[in-house]
Design a protein around this motif. Structure first.
Motif, PDB file in Angstrom:
ATOM      1  N   ASP A  14       0.679  -1.124   0.074  1.00 58.05           N
ATOM      2  CA  ASP A  14      -0.256   0.139   0.104  1.00 58.05           C
ATOM      3  C   ASP A  14       0.337   1.085  -0.433  1.00 58.05           C
ATOM      4  O   ASP A  14       0.724   2.719  -0.485  1.00 58.05           O
ATOM      5  N   PHE A  15       1.878   0.711   0.858  1.00 55.41           N
ATOM      6  CA  PHE A  15       3.085   2.443   0.615  1.00 55.41           C
ATOM      7  C   PHE A  15       2.739   2.754  -0.498  1.00 55.41           C
ATOM      8  O   PHE A  15       3.227   3.190  -0.898  1.00 55.41           O
ATOM      9  N   PHE A  16       3.989   1.812  -0.745  1.00 59.21           N
ATOM     10  CA  PHE A  16       4.221   2.118  -2.441  1.00 59.21           C
ATOM     11  C   PHE A  16       3.652   1.872  -3.361  1.00 59.21           C
ATOM     12  O   PHE A  16       3.669   3.386  -4.366  1.00 59.21           O
ATOM     13  N   GLN A  17       2.333   1.798  -3.395  1.00 57.01           N
ATOM     14  CA  GLN A  17       1.365   2.222  -4.288  1.00 57.01           C
ATOM     15  C   GLN A  17       0.461   3.493  -3.970  1.00 57.01           C
ATOM     16  O   GLN A  17       0.694   3.940  -5.015  1.00 57.01           O
ATOM     17  N   GLY A  18       0.780   3.927  -3.118  1.00 57.39           N
ATOM     18  CA  GLY A  18       0.298   5.220  -2.899  1.00 57.39           C
ATOM     19  C   GLY A  18       1.724   6.361  -3.143  1.00 57.39           C
ATOM     20  O   GLY A  18       1.186   7.481  -3.174  1.00 57.39           O
ATOM     21  N   GLU A  19       2.814   5.731  -3.507  1.00 62.31           N
ATOM     22  CA  GLU A  19       4.212   6.717  -4.023  1.00 62.31           C
ATOM     23  C   GLU A  19       4.337   6.352  -5.790  1.00 62.31           C
ATOM     24  O   GLU A  19       5.015   6.324  -6.454  1.00 62.31           O
ATOM     25  N   GLY A  20       3.138   6.034  -6.316  1.00 65.12           N
ATOM     26  CA  GLY A  20       2.808   5.826  -7.425  1.00 65.12           C
ATOM     27  C   GLY A  20       3.180   4.406  -7.851  1.00 65.12           C
ATOM     28  O   GLY A  20       3.911   4.456  -9.785  1.00 65.12           O
ATOM     29  N   HIS A  21       3.642   3.448  -7.206  1.00 68.82           N
ATOM     30  CA  HIS A  21       4.125   1.733  -8.216  1.00 68.82           C
ATOM     31  C   HIS A  21       2.884   1.367  -8.303  1.00 68.82           C
ATOM     32  O   HIS A  21       2.149   0.865  -7.587  1.00 68.82           O
ATOM     33  N   GLN A  22       3.591   0.259  -9.456  1.00 65.38           N
ATOM     34  CA  GLN A  22       1.827  -0.443  -9.966  1.00 65.38           C
ATOM     35  C   GLN A  22       1.934  -1.748  -9.453  1.00 65.38           C
ATOM     36  O   GLN A  22       4.001  -2.667  -9.065  1.00 65.38           O
TER      37      GLN A  22
ATOM     38  N   PHE B  83      10.290 -18.431   1.491  1.00 66.76           N
ATOM     39  CA  PHE B  83      10.345 -16.754   1.859  1.00 66.76           C
ATOM     40  C   PHE B  83       9.519 -15.857   0.417  1.00 66.76           C
ATOM     41  O   PHE B  83       9.405 -16.339  -0.338  1.00 66.76           O
ATOM     42  N   GLU B  84       9.272 -14.940   1.444  1.00 61.54           N
ATOM     43  CA  GLU B  84       9.089 -13.616   0.463  1.00 61.54           C
ATOM     44  C   GLU B  84       9.255 -12.885   0.757  1.00 61.54           C
ATOM     45  O   GLU B  84       9.987 -11.356   1.256  1.00 61.54           O
ATOM     46  N   MET B  85      10.096 -11.791  -0.386  1.00 58.29           N
ATOM     47  CA  MET B  85      10.939 -11.181  -1.054  1.00 58.29           C
ATOM     48  C   MET B  85      10.341  -9.642  -1.130  1.00 58.29           C
ATOM     49  O   MET B  85       9.000 -10.127  -2.603  1.00 58.29           O
ATOM     50  N   MET B  86       9.968  -9.305  -0.522  1.00 61.22           N
ATOM     51  CA  MET B  86       9.527  -7.485  -0.824  1.00 61.22           C
ATOM     52  C   MET B  86       9.676  -6.236  -1.174  1.00 61.22           C
ATOM     53  O   MET B  86      11.232  -6.225  -1.193  1.00 61.22           O
ATOM     54  N   GLY B  87       9.593  -6.114  -2.479  1.00 58.01           N
ATOM     55  CA  GLY B  87      10.456  -4.817  -3.055  1.00 58.01           C
ATOM     56  C   GLY B  87       9.607  -4.128  -3.971  1.00 58.01           C
ATOM     57  O   GLY B  87       8.396  -3.822  -4.254  1.00 58.01           O
ATOM     58  N   ASN B  88      10.875  -3.029  -4.250  1.00 55.55           N
ATOM     59  CA  ASN B  88       9.545  -1.899  -4.847  1.00 55.55           C
ATOM     60  C   ASN B  88      11.181  -1.332  -6.163  1.00 55.55           C
ATOM     61  O   ASN B  88      11.960  -1.511  -6.053  1.00 55.55           O
ATOM     62  N   PHE B  89      10.312  -1.126  -7.124  1.00 52.21           N
ATOM     63  CA  PHE B  89      11.025  -1.096  -8.147  1.00 52.21           C
ATOM     64  C   PHE B  89      11.171  -0.342  -9.264  1.00 52.21           C
ATOM     65  O   PHE B  89      10.229   0.334  -9.719  1.00 52.21           O
ATOM     66  N   SER B  90      12.130   0.792  -9.376  1.00 51.23           N
ATOM     67  CA  SER B  90      12.272   1.688 -10.581  1.00 51.23           C
ATOM     68  C   SER B  90      12.656   1.245 -11.807  1.00 51.23           C
ATOM     69  O   SER B  90      14.435   1.045 -12.035  1.00 51.23           O
TER      70      SER B  90
END
Length: 884
Positions: A13-21, A90-97
């Motif tokens: 939710d945090f990264f979706q709020g910052e414009g991430h798909q 395991f689960e790897m959470m990430g944000n990508f540009s």
């Protein structure tokens, strides 16, 4: 306490709020990197985006990616259960540009999420940067306010990431959480950094260079960001523990396992319960993504995981299969985030139950023998490799479990000795094959299979995938490369292409690489474990070692798949309509047609064919899902699965269940082919023919889907054309045809009568008869009289004579038919059979038959019709003269 599911959701939710798909997790079997056994990092599904091979309609993304590290170079299996943070899944959470933002934004996002959204105290955090990355150092100091001593410069590969020997790469920056002085260990870069006190919770990769051949690095035109945060690690931080197995998700599984095993969760079997919890997660997710236990490839890794869990269930005191009973807890904890678990729950439970039930027998026997072999050993001793190989080869006890079982006692295993035993076994198998008299081509396949291993088939779940080329064969010889115009056989480490077997046609499609395009005409399956792609290189130059994109012709595959599933429904419908004696005797499943051979002593009636067709279509309309289970052959038969007589099956079989009949499955069969996901995908089923192929064996030919629709459309077009010709409606065509047939029969009768009268001329009353020594003889050629009317006409002529002999010869299409009649009072002198044989001989034929009163025959030479009459006349004259 923050629940693990809440943490995952808040990250996305945090990264979706910052414009991430938000991007859903990719399957664990990687589709864009054939060098990987499983997806082992969050960036793997985005690899082609980073390299520019793939473009998406967003430049920022976020995901929680499923990962497994239990095979190949990324293998944490042996450590699981003995450390606080090793997991197979395991689960790897990430944000990508992807060329959008870079270091400043990435660091800012990370700091805000951790310290503002999650309220993790800044004083517990330490950052690291690559030792020459002054930009990242300055940004951390500016954004976080961390003192310089807590922004640590690290040299070496730990803080520099690369995709491979060449390609995108760049420095890393890691965030560490300090669990406190009560935990042993020091900060990153210190001599005590391997302790548990300072734990890496987030890794930020600054992808800014392109590694060139030869070692040079150039700036990327669009620097990118790839980050990875282990969900289990950050959950431990937010839930106040340094031990991942203490978080809510693991505790739910551990408590469930402890209850089932009737042991304390923190007691003597604590480590075993942790192994079970971790491995059930891996097993459940791998099975939900289409991996099933096997003896090679990904299936073997899954089997190793499950067997290790089974051994620890045994250690924990579970007397009955335990793993499958944990699946509801797994689904309850993780099914909302990963709905594939919910969909696959029955398959997961059945697979785990079967695997544990089967392996427990091997486990009990193997552990008993292992205890006997090591009874005199102590800590520091080594089990001979030959003994480990004997346990594996003779008793089916895996090498890795031997190592694991002896680990707690401090006893090692001679791995080189074990591998030597394996090498000798392969050499014996090779010698046995060479002496079997097989063709040279099969020997070539055997050599490739021994060197490269079996081809891993991905086609149950996927229609396309990146694959590594491991061998090329041209004109029966292995080659290193192939160029445009070459017809070659292509082997890869894995493939989505189905190899022809079990009556199902092999897949066709395309293989593409940089500048290369090859068209695959079909795929075969020599040795039952290799997939051979028969292809022609259209453009480019393909080499062994290349990575290529394999793409199945999905339209053709879908048609084949529908036809194959329909054969299972036909089998069940035949048995329901005709009886349990019906068994499959063969089949062909192609894209445009299907046939099904079955045992049955007589032809099917129209009503039976209609009933079979209706029953199959009824199940298609119900659209029940097609389910797959992996079972032992014996268990499958015991469960009611149908098997082909004489077919070879391995230790394990795929069991396909289709449709519902009361409380049972409608069709249950052993089958390794590809099938529809739900019966409605077949669309339509139409039988086009039924007939005999051998004594007691019948054959049905049928169509499905679009082919069936086109067939029915063609039939309708013919009906409309017939209606137009008959000048009536389509509904009235049958009645109109009946009327026309009856009219034609009437006209044929009238025509035949007219032809007979015309042929007889005036002879119908006996006129025109000759007198031969006191016997009347009427012989003539009746042009146009049909052969079937000849006998009746002769009988009529004989009666009209009262006393005498009548003869008619009819000529049709150059062939002559002859009949002779003798009145009753003349039969003591003349025999109709003897006379007709004389006529037949004159016509160039042989034989003739009937009774003394009337006989019939024929000959090929219609031009000799008058000669046949003359021959009979001469015979009568000679007989009369002889009698005088």
């Amino acid at each position: 306490m923050t629940a693990t599911n809440d943490i995952r959701r808040s990250f996305l939710d945090f990264f979706q709020g910052e414009g991430h798909q938000p991007v859903p997790s990719a399957p664990l079997v990687p589709q864009n990197d054939p060098t990987l056994m499983f997806v082992n990092a969050g960036m793997v599904p985005f690899k082609d985006v980073f390299t520019g091979r793939e473009r998406r309609d967003y430049s920022r993304a976020t995901s929680a990616q499923k990962c497994v590290r239990a095979g190949g170079k990324h293998n944490d299996l042996e450590n699981v259960g003995f450390t606080a943070r090793h997991h197979t899944f395991f689960e790897m959470m990430g944000n990508f540009s992807f060329g959008d933002y870079f270091k400043e934004e990435a660091i800012s996002f990370a700091w805000r999420l951790i310290t503002k959204e999650w309220d993790i105290p800044a004083e517990r955090l330490t950052a690291t940067v690559f030792h020459t990355d002054d930009e990242a150092f300055d940004l951390w100091r500016k954004i976080s306010g961390l003192p310089e001593e807590r922004i640590i410069r690290i040299a070496g590969s730990d803080n520099f990431w690369s995709m491979g020997d060449t390609g995108p790469c760049g420095p890393c920056s890691e965030l560490f959480y300090d669990h406190g002085p009560q935990i042993a260990g020091g900060p990153p870069g210190s001599p005590d950094e391997d302790g548990d006190r300072f734990v890496e919770i987030w890794n930020l990769v600054f992808m800014q260079y392109d590694q060139q051949p030869g070692g040079a690095r150039v700036d990327l035109p669009k620097p990118s960001i790839d980050t990875g945060m282990g969900l289990e690690r950050v959950a431990a931080v937010l839930q106040g523990t340094h031990d991942n197995f203490e978080i809510d998700l693991f505790q739910a599984l551990i408590e469930n396992a402890a209850e089932l095993a009737k042991t304390a969760k923190d007691g003597a079997h604590k480590q075993s319960l942790r192994v079970i919890a971790d491995h059930v997660r891996s097993g459940g997710f791998l099975i939900s993504d289409g991996v099933l236990p096997a003896n090679e490839g990904r299936g073997y890794v899954l089997r190793r995981i499950l067997r290790r869990a089974i051994r620890h269930a045994h250690i924990a005191g579970a007397s009955d299969p335990l793993l499958w009973r944990l699946v509801p807890t797994l689904v309850s904890e993780m099914g909302a985030a990963y709905p594939e678990l919910v969909r696959a729950q029955p398959l997961i439970e059945e697979t785990l139950r079967q695997e544990e039930t089967r392996f427990r027998q091997t486990l009990d026997r193997g552990l008993r023998l292992l205890d006997e072999e090591t009874s005199a050993m102590g800590e520091g001793d080594t089990l001979p490799g030959a003994t480990a190989f004997k346990l594996y080869d003779t008793y089916g006890f895996p090498y890795d479990l031997t190592v694991d079982a002896l680990r707690t006692r401090g006893i090692g295993v001679d791995q080189q000795g074990f591998e030597a035993g394996m090498a000798e076994q392969k050499a014996r198998a090779r010698a046995a094959w060479a002496g079997s008299g097989s063709a040279a081509e099969d020997t070539l396949w055997f050599d490739i299979a021994e060197r490269e291993g079996a081809t891993e088939f991905l086609g149950y779940q996927h229609h396309e995938s990146d694959c590594s080329i491991v061998a090329l064969v041209k004109d029966g010889v292995e080659v290193d490369s192939a160029s445009a115009g070459d017809e070659v056989e292509i082997f890869a480490n894995q493939t989505p292409f189905y190899g022809e077997s079990g009556g199902q046609a092999g897949d066709s499609g395309w293989i593409e690489a940089d500048g290369v395009k090859a068209v695959v005409s079909t795929t075969s399956k020599p040795l039952g474990r290799l997939h051979v792609h028969h292809a022609k290189i259209e453009t480019g130059h393909l080499k062994v070692g290349d990575t290529a994109h394999f793409k199945v012709d999905i339209e053709r595959r879908s048609a084949i798949r529908a036809n194959h599933s329909a054969t299972h429904l036909i089998h069940a419908a035949l048995r329901a309509q005709l009886g349990a004696h019906v068994t499959q005797k063969g089949s062909l499943v192609a894209e445009d047609r299907m046939r099904f051979d079955f045992s049955h002593p007589k032809a099917l009636t129209d009503d039976q064919i209609a009933a079979i067709e209706a029953e199959v279509n009824a199940h298609i309309r119900e659209n029940h899902p097609v389910t797959t289970r992996l079972m032992t052959h014996e268990d499958a038969i015991a469960a009611g699965a149908m098997a082909l007589f004489g077919e070879k099956y391995g230790d394990e079989v795929r069991v396909l269940s289709m449709g519902v009949s009361g409380a049972n499955d409608y069709s249950v069969e052993l089958c390794g082919g590809t099938h529809v996901n739900a019966l409605g995908d077949i669309g339509l089923f139409k039988i086009v023919s039924e007939g005999a192929v051998a004594s007691g064996v019948r054959r049905i030919e049928a169509l499905t889907g679009e082919a069936a629709r086109l067939y029915l459309q063609a039939q309708e077009d013919r009906l409309k054309s017939a209606a137009a010709t008959l000048k009536t409606s389509a509904a009235d065509v049958p009645e109109r045809i009946v009327s026309l047939v009856e009219e034609r029969k009437r006209l044929e009768r009238e025509l035949a009568e007219a032809k007979k009268k015309l042929a007889l001329g005036g002879g119908g009353s006996g006129g025109g008869a000759e007198d031969i020594a006191g016997t009347k003889f009427l012989g003539q050629v009746a042009d146009g009289l049909e052969a079937k009317a000849l006998r009746g006409a002769v009988d009529e002529l004989t009666q009209s004579l009262g006393s005498g002999i009548a003869m008619l010869v009819a000529v049709n299409d150059g062939r002559a038919s002859v009949a002779v009649g003798v009145s009753k009072d003349q039969q003591d002198r003349f025999d109709a059979v003897a006379l007709v044989k004389i006529a037949v001989a004159a016509l160039g034929g042989q034989g003739g038959g009937g009774r003394p009163s009337i006989a019939q025959g024929g000959g090929p030479d219609g031009d000799k019709a008058q000669a046949a009459v003359a021959a009979v006349r001469d015979a009568l004259t000679q007989t009369a003269a002889a009698a005088a």
